[in-house]
Design an enzyme around this catalytic site. Structure first.
Site, PDB file in Angstrom:
ATOM      1  N   HIS A 291      -1.293  -1.585  16.371  1.00  0.00           N
ATOM      2  CA  HIS A 291      -0.618  -0.847  16.172  1.00  0.00           C
ATOM      3  C   HIS A 291       1.426  -1.256  17.218  1.00  0.00           C
ATOM      4  O   HIS A 291       1.904  -0.721  17.574  1.00  0.00           O
ATOM      5  CB  HIS A 291      -0.856  -0.027  16.506  1.00  0.00           C
ATOM      6  CG  HIS A 291      -2.133   0.452  15.139  1.00  0.00           C
ATOM      7  ND1 HIS A 291      -1.159   0.589  14.241  1.00  0.00           N
ATOM      8  CD2 HIS A 291      -3.054   0.773  15.044  1.00  0.00           C
ATOM      9  CE1 HIS A 291      -2.255   0.859  13.514  1.00  0.00           C
ATOM     10  NE2 HIS A 291      -3.811   0.585  14.000  1.00  0.00           N
ATOM     11  N   ARG A 292       0.483  -2.142  18.203  1.00  0.00           N
ATOM     12  CA  ARG A 292       1.209  -2.238  19.590  1.00  0.00           C
ATOM     13  C   ARG A 292       2.591  -2.011  19.158  1.00  0.00           C
ATOM     14  O   ARG A 292       3.365  -1.877  19.875  1.00  0.00           O
ATOM     15  CB  ARG A 292       1.057  -2.887  20.599  1.00  0.00           C
ATOM     16  CG  ARG A 292       1.228  -2.717  21.795  1.00  0.00           C
ATOM     17  CD  ARG A 292       0.601  -3.742  23.029  1.00  0.00           C
ATOM     18  NE  ARG A 292      -0.652  -3.928  22.741  1.00  0.00           N
ATOM     19  CZ  ARG A 292      -1.820  -3.089  23.856  1.00  0.00           C
ATOM     20  NH1 ARG A 292      -0.955  -2.528  24.541  1.00  0.00           N
ATOM     21  NH2 ARG A 292      -2.701  -3.968  23.882  1.00  0.00           N
ATOM     22  N   ALA A 293       2.968  -3.463  18.461  1.00  0.00           N
ATOM     23  CA  ALA A 293       4.655  -3.782  18.148  1.00  0.00           C
ATOM     24  C   ALA A 293       5.262  -2.943  17.355  1.00  0.00           C
ATOM     25  O   ALA A 293       5.944  -2.305  17.534  1.00  0.00           O
ATOM     26  CB  ALA A 293       3.980  -4.802  17.092  1.00  0.00           C
TER      27      ALA A 293
END
Ligand SMILES: [Zn+2]
Lengths: 352, 618
Positions: A291-293
């Site tokens: 989910h970082r992106a």
């Protein structure tokens, strides 16, 4: 920690370091933008600057810190923000019902020295205090110094692995918890991590790449007119730095105000579901996992909207920040040819 | 010797003078082989510098970080129980010159600190719990002998000016020249007059003008020279102004720029040109033959020639003059499929490494390396910071008066870590026989696989290719897999097989690096079918190869793996590479066996051979 300003030799009168104005830096728009976005929202998670030598990487970071106005700070050893989170010292004061003294301080660029030890990164027992008074007091490290400042790590790819891990961990947590040599201490460690690397001098592990919020590539400028302009300004500055700084003051002020306004606007920006689904579509289409992106892209787009004085994120904001957020995540192996992925990114962005 | 008595070094002298006139010229790097008077010239320059009361401080090769940046005086600090600072070498060089002789022999970490201080205009000392900052501004005057190793382009770019010194002058001859020169040159000025002239130039420069036209010309010329770093522009600007001032002129003219260009571009040009370009350049150089001093490629080649004279029993002269009949065909093959490679281990370092877990890092017991944390178990260096911290809380109880009371139990030691990059060197046969049935595609695939393997372990790689009549380093040691990929792609195939030259080049390459990093470890992959057909000494090829193999075998901390690229069929099987492996007493692997499907087999092979230390290649 005690910092002794030992300016015994003064090549600049007044003993202070003069800094080339941020607004006078020619081109390098991506680098400048990504740094500004991080100032607007430090939780974006820093910038990795990849680039050739002689492209003014550290000059740019220092110039931005110099441009920004002073900030309200608790007068403690850790630059605590008046609204918290607080260090152990401040918390003790609050508990005792004492008032915290607020002072103004400029944002600084704290550089990580090569060959730094773990002790100096996280902090350790204060020797002098212990010797003189037999008291166990905490002596702050680089993470404390970096709180609410820029932490600049040149050639991050050449740094010892365990030091890089330490930095990235505290950058992610925003806090430094110390339990060693009989001292326990907690203090905020929220900094904008700026790492630089020259890809021709060595790689960075992909798992570390991913932990930088944004990534920009800087190239030396090959356009003649731009290059002439760079030289013209640098030469003018070298001849008389004070007058040059004076001359750029109005533009400097204007940009500083714009950034400070954006920091305020940021809180009011609303996020439409439509925008979120667009962001998720992009990362899904590019097969990016984690989910970082998504989170970084949302934050960066929001900061970008704020910078442009809008209260809503637009597709344009996403288009502008997506390459900054995704460039280093597309690359899974350093020697992988990512031109195909970059093309796909462009194509995906044109569709949204 | 008097500064002015130096003949033939006009460029170097001028560069030094300009740096004295204008500190923004950014220092000077003198490159050249031994015996060209680099260091004598600097010593002579010192007497001029003295007249201006400008510091001229030498950096000793064995300088510690403490000595460089300053730090706490350990003895006094322990005695008094409070920190006492000591100024470092950089502090003493402030507003003056820092002299670094043989800069390429200095540890990288120390050089990083020097350049870091320079670019920040500030020293920040972080030592054992103390921090100190100090403004600093200095110019670096350095010398380097490129036979003894390279300097990374990153560092080269920090130098404002660079001059190559190639003329080796016999001492007697030099004295003659001086005498002749002095007699002939009526304009010859005395040192005192030169000092006056520099003094005057320092005044003039304040008002030297640079027109817009000339300023444009600076960037234009720099771009034309294919120099990317923006630093070149500003250094050319300041140097040209200093030059105009030295010539007592009030404005910078086009000619001044043109005269100064070589000084700022020489070391910034990419000298690792792609094969094709380089060959073109070489052809071009052969024709022109002039501008020797300004041509890096050329000077490097000259040095290499000098080197093989002193260090080998082979005379390469007759070879180089000989015309070889070579295959006209030259092709550049693409890179074949990558595959996972079995792990290569160091036989001689197996036990130690297993302890530390990774092949690229070694906890070091010696004084080198980086202090990472303090520990209880004894190492050669006491960690003063941790020891003081351990002792500190008990000072009152122990009844401290004027000295810190440190007991045995307080002692802490430094644990250090050295980034022990394994240096992986690929010696690649690029001859015509490798082009047969596109064998080169598979070879490149194999190298790619090994590169990926190196990348995961953070090793450094270098590549040497031998074909036609020469062996050359197409990739100097780098940790950039990206760059390695680029070079790999560019390797052309075609021509005869100068295997001896290749082996000898690899030997020289490793030995040169050993001078700089005596503890470095090397892994040499030789990818060849072993079909040597060019002799370099006129001796039988087999004998020649045997000799070089003996050199290679004597290299310490170096493992060699011969990767046989011969396509084995039932009919054709020469196994010449196997013979090479025997001569080298090295490991031997068939290229086709490197692939995944046979990894297990290979690993087992290595396991079984652990006792003997070698794979039975017979
Ligand atoms: Zn606080």
């Amino acid at each position: 920690m005690q910092i002794i300003n030992y300016y015994i030799n003064r090549q600049n009168e007044g003993g202070a370091l003069l800094i080339f104005p941020f607004t006078a830096i020619v081109n390098q728009e991506e680098m400048k933008l990504s740094l500004i976005l991080n100032v607007i929202d430090p939780s974006i998670g820093g910038v990795l600057i990849m680039g050739e030598k002689g492209t003014a990487k550290s000059t740019t970071v220092r110039a931005l810190a110099d441009l920004l106005p002073e900030m309200d700070t608790v007068n403690c050893r850790f630059n605590c923000a008046p609204q918290g989170p607080f260090c152990t010292d401040c918390l003790e004061k609050i508990q005792k019902g004492e008032n915290l003294e607020i002072i103004n301080k400029k944002m600084r660029v704290v550089e990580l020295p090569l060959g730094i030890t773990e002790d100096r990164v996280v902090g350790s027992l204060d020797i002098e205090e212990a010797i003189k008074k037999g008291e166990k007091r905490f002596s702050p490290g680089i993470l404390a110094e970096a709180n609410r400042n820029f932490l600049y790590v040149d050639e991050v790819n050449l740094l010892e692995d365990h030091i890089v891990d330490l930095l990235l961990d505290s950058a992610a947590m925003g806090i430094n918890v110390v339990e060693r040599e009989g001292v326990s201490f907690v203090h905020p460690a929220r900094f904008i991590l700026v790492g630089t690397m020259n890809p021709e001098e060595g790689e960075l592990r992909p798992q570390l790449l991913d932990r930088f919020g944004l990534c920009v590539e800087v190239y030396s400028i090959k356009d003649k007119l731009l290059r002439v302009e760079i030289l013209r300004r640098k030469a003018e500055y070298d001849r008389d730095p004070r007058s040059f700084i004076e001359k750029w003051l109005p533009e400097q002020r204007q940009l500083a105000q714009k950034i400070m306004r954006a920091k305020e606007t940021l809180k009011k920006i609303e996020i439409d579901d439509d925008i979120i689904s667009k962001i998720v579509d992009i990362t899904a289409e590019l097969n990016l996992d984690g989910h970082r992106a998504d989170i970084v892209m949302l934050k960066a787009a929001k900061a970008h909207a704020a910078l442009n004085e809008r209260d809503r994120i637009t597709t344009e904001d996403i288009r502008k920040v997506a390459p900054l957020c995704l460039r280093h995540r597309l690359k899974r192996l350093p020697f992988e040819d990512i031109s195909q992925e970059s093309e796909r990114l462009k194509e995906v962005l044109s569709r949204i | 010797m008097d500064f002015l008595e130096f003949v033939d070094h006009e460029k170097a002298k001028l560069a030094l003078i300009l740096n004295l006139i204008e500190p923004k010229c950014g220092g000077l790097l003198l490159i050249g082989p031994k015996g060209t008077g680099k260091s004598t010239l600097l010593k002579a320059f010192k007497s001029i510098v003295k007249a201006f009361h400008v510091p001229f401080i030498e950096l000793p090769l064995n300088a510690t970080e403490e000595a460089l940046l300053g730090g706490i005086d350990i003895e006094k600090s322990v005695k008094d129980g409070k920190k006492i600072f000591q100024r470092g070498i950089i502090s003493r060089a402030n507003n003056g010159f820092l002299v670094i002789e043989d800069i390429n022999l200095f540890p990288l970490q120390l050089l990083s600190l020097v350049f870091e201080a320079q670019s920040r205009s500030e020293i920040v000392i972080e030592r054992e719990g103390f921090a100190l900052r100090e403004l600093s501004s200095f110019q670096i005057l350095a010398t380097m002998n490129s036979e003894e190793g390279e300097l990374s382009s990153h560092f080269l770019d920090r130098f404002g000016l660079c001059v190559a010194m190639n003329t080796i002058i016999d001492k007697d001859l030099r004295e003659d020249i001086i005498k002749v020169n002095i007699r002939r040159d009526s304009k010859n000025i005395s040192q005192e007059e030169l000092i006056q002239k520099i003094r005057k130039s320092k005044e003039i420069i304040k008002s030297v003008k640079v027109s817009d036209y000339v300023q444009n010309l600076i960037s234009e010329q720099i771009l034309k020279e294919a120099v990317e770093s923006h630093r070149a522009d500003i250094f050319l600007y300041h140097t040209s102004r200093a030059y105009a001032a030295f010539l007592s002129e009030g404005t910078v003219r086009e000619q001044h720029i043109k005269d100064m260009i070589p000084f700022v571009t020489f070391h910034r040009k990419r000298y690792i040109l792609p094969q094709e370009e380089r060959e073109q350049n070489e052809r071009h150089e052969d024709k022109s033959g002039e501008n020797k001093e300004e041509n890096f490629e050329n000077s490097k080649r000259n040095e290499n020639r000098g080197k093989s004279h002193e260090s080998s029993n082979f005379s390469t002269d007759n070879i180089e003059s000989q015309e070889f009949q070579t295959f006209k065909r030259q092709e550049v093959f693409s890179i074949g499929q990558a595959f996972k490679v079995k792990r290569f281990f160091f036989k001689r370092d197996r036990i130690k490494r297993q302890k530390s877990g990774s092949r690229t890092k070694t906890k070091t017991k010696g004084r080198g390396g980086r202090y990472i944390r303090s520990i209880f178990s004894k190492t050669p260096e006491i960690a003063l910071d941790a020891t003081l911290r351990a002792a500190a809380p008990f000072q009152k109880i122990r009844g401290r008066k004027d000295r810190v009371v440190i007991l045995e139990e307080d002692l802490r030691y430094k644990e250090k870590e050295r980034k022990m990059g394994l240096n992986v060197i690929f010696l690649v046969d690029g001859s015509g026989s490798m082009g047969v049935r596109q064998r080169m595609i598979e070879v490149k695939g194999a190298i790619l696989s090994l590169l990926i393997d190196s990348y995961h372990k953070r090793d450094r790689v270098a590549m040497i290719v031998f074909r036609k009549d020469k062996a050359e380093t197409v990739l100097p040691l780098t940790s950039s897999v990206e760059l390695a990929m680029k070079r790999l792609r560019e390797i052309p195939t075609g021509g005869k097989t100068p295997l001896t030259k290749g082996l000898f080049e690899a030997f020289k390459f490793i030995r040169r690096l050993k001078l700089k990093e005596p503890h470095a470890r090397f892994l040499l992959f030789i990818l060849t079918d072993g079909k040597a057909n060019v002799s370099i000494s006129g001796k039988p090829i087999f004998e020649e190869i045997k000799m070089v193999c003996n050199f290679l075998r004597q290299l310490t901390l170096t493992d060699i793996v011969v990767i046989d690229t011969e396509k084995k069929t039932n009919i054709i099987k020469m196994d010449l590479a196997l013979r090479l492996a025997r001569m080298l007493n090295s490991d031997y692997v068939l290229m086709d066996e490197l692939k995944t499907d046979s990894i297990t087999k290979l690993v087992n092979l290595y396991k079984n051979s652990q006792e003997s230390g070698h794979i039975n290649i017979n």
